[in-house]
Design a protein around this motif. Structure first.
Motif, mmCIF file in Angstrom:
data_model
loop_
_atom_site.group_PDB
_atom_site.id
_atom_site.type_symbol
_atom_site.label_atom_id
_atom_site.label_comp_id
_atom_site.label_asym_id
_atom_site.label_seq_id
_atom_site.Cartn_x
_atom_site.Cartn_y
_atom_site.Cartn_z
ATOM 1 N N LYS A 56 7.268 -11.252 11.973
ATOM 2 C CA LYS A 56 7.846 -9.896 12.327
ATOM 3 C C LYS A 56 7.083 -9.052 11.124
ATOM 4 O O LYS A 56 6.724 -7.818 11.594
ATOM 5 C CB LYS A 56 9.293 -9.567 12.194
ATOM 6 N N ASP A 57 7.117 -9.368 9.835
ATOM 7 C CA ASP A 57 6.567 -8.615 8.795
ATOM 8 C C ASP A 57 5.094 -8.471 9.197
ATOM 9 O O ASP A 57 4.480 -7.056 9.125
ATOM 10 C CB ASP A 57 6.618 -9.118 7.460
ATOM 11 N N THR A 58 4.278 -9.234 9.687
ATOM 12 C CA THR A 58 2.784 -9.045 9.759
ATOM 13 C C THR A 58 2.850 -8.028 11.231
ATOM 14 O O THR A 58 1.894 -7.223 11.203
ATOM 15 C CB THR A 58 2.219 -10.438 10.179
ATOM 16 N N ASP A 60 4.651 -5.985 12.133
ATOM 17 C CA ASP A 60 5.203 -4.336 11.560
ATOM 18 C C ASP A 60 3.786 -3.692 10.744
ATOM 19 O O ASP A 60 3.816 -2.610 10.819
ATOM 20 C CB ASP A 60 6.233 -4.507 10.794
ATOM 21 N N ASP A 61 3.306 -4.805 9.951
ATOM 22 C CA ASP A 61 2.198 -4.092 9.266
ATOM 23 C C ASP A 61 0.942 -3.636 10.284
ATOM 24 O O ASP A 61 0.495 -2.716 10.042
ATOM 25 C CB ASP A 61 1.632 -5.229 8.499
ATOM 26 N N VAL A 62 0.763 -4.774 11.240
ATOM 27 C CA VAL A 62 -0.225 -4.306 12.158
ATOM 28 C C VAL A 62 0.042 -3.108 12.704
ATOM 29 O O VAL A 62 -0.816 -2.154 13.148
ATOM 30 C CB VAL A 62 -0.446 -5.234 13.116
ATOM 31 N N LYS A 63 1.314 -2.799 13.402
ATOM 32 C CA LYS A 63 1.662 -1.649 14.183
ATOM 33 C C LYS A 63 1.519 -0.386 13.361
ATOM 34 O O LYS A 63 1.053 0.625 13.860
ATOM 35 C CB LYS A 63 3.219 -1.775 14.551
ATOM 36 N N ARG A 64 1.865 -0.515 12.033
ATOM 37 C CA ARG A 64 1.931 0.515 11.069
ATOM 38 C C ARG A 64 0.350 0.988 10.987
ATOM 39 O O ARG A 64 0.201 2.090 10.819
ATOM 40 C CB ARG A 64 2.423 0.178 9.761
ATOM 41 N N LYS A 65 -0.430 0.077 10.698
ATOM 42 C CA LYS A 65 -1.944 0.290 10.454
ATOM 43 C C LYS A 65 -2.483 1.070 11.841
ATOM 44 O O LYS A 65 -3.405 1.839 11.543
ATOM 45 C CB LYS A 65 -2.702 -0.899 10.169
ATOM 46 N N GLU A 67 -0.958 2.827 14.055
ATOM 47 C CA GLU A 67 -0.300 4.016 14.045
ATOM 48 C C GLU A 67 -0.992 5.251 12.941
ATOM 49 O O GLU A 67 -1.491 6.281 13.202
ATOM 50 C CB GLU A 67 1.055 4.088 13.901
ATOM 51 N N GLU A 68 -1.458 4.568 11.884
ATOM 52 C CA GLU A 68 -2.076 5.462 10.750
ATOM 53 C C GLU A 68 -3.554 5.760 11.241
ATOM 54 O O GLU A 68 -3.982 6.740 11.179
ATOM 55 C CB GLU A 68 -2.298 4.484 9.543
#
Length: 73
Positions: A56-58, A60-65, A67-68
């Motif tokens: 889940k953390d991974t 979330d990180d991919v999703k955040r990147k 979006e950036e």
């Protein structure tokens, strides 16, 4: 790891260890094996929860990147 997951896996580990010790004390090999199995199942649940959290953390990180990157375009 959620609190419910932790409680559930700990319950299995503690109950399993108690059954294992009971089996040793009464020379009941079946009860001892049942306890070992239940304790191992509790440990496996712990590991699975840790893997689930890491995935889940991974994600979330991919999703955040992503979006950036989208906002930079």
């Amino acid at each position: 790891m959620s609190l419910n997951d932790k409680i559930d896996s700990t319950k299995d580990q503690v109950s399993g260890k108690a059954k294992e010790l009971e089996g040793k004390a009464t020379n009941d090999k079946l009860r001892e094996a049942e306890g070992k199995g239940q304790a191992a199942w509790g440990k496996a649940k712990d590991k699975f929860s840790e893997l689930k959290d890491a995935a889940k953390d991974t994600a979330d990180d991919v999703k955040r990147k992503l979006e950036e990157e989208k906002t930079r375009e």
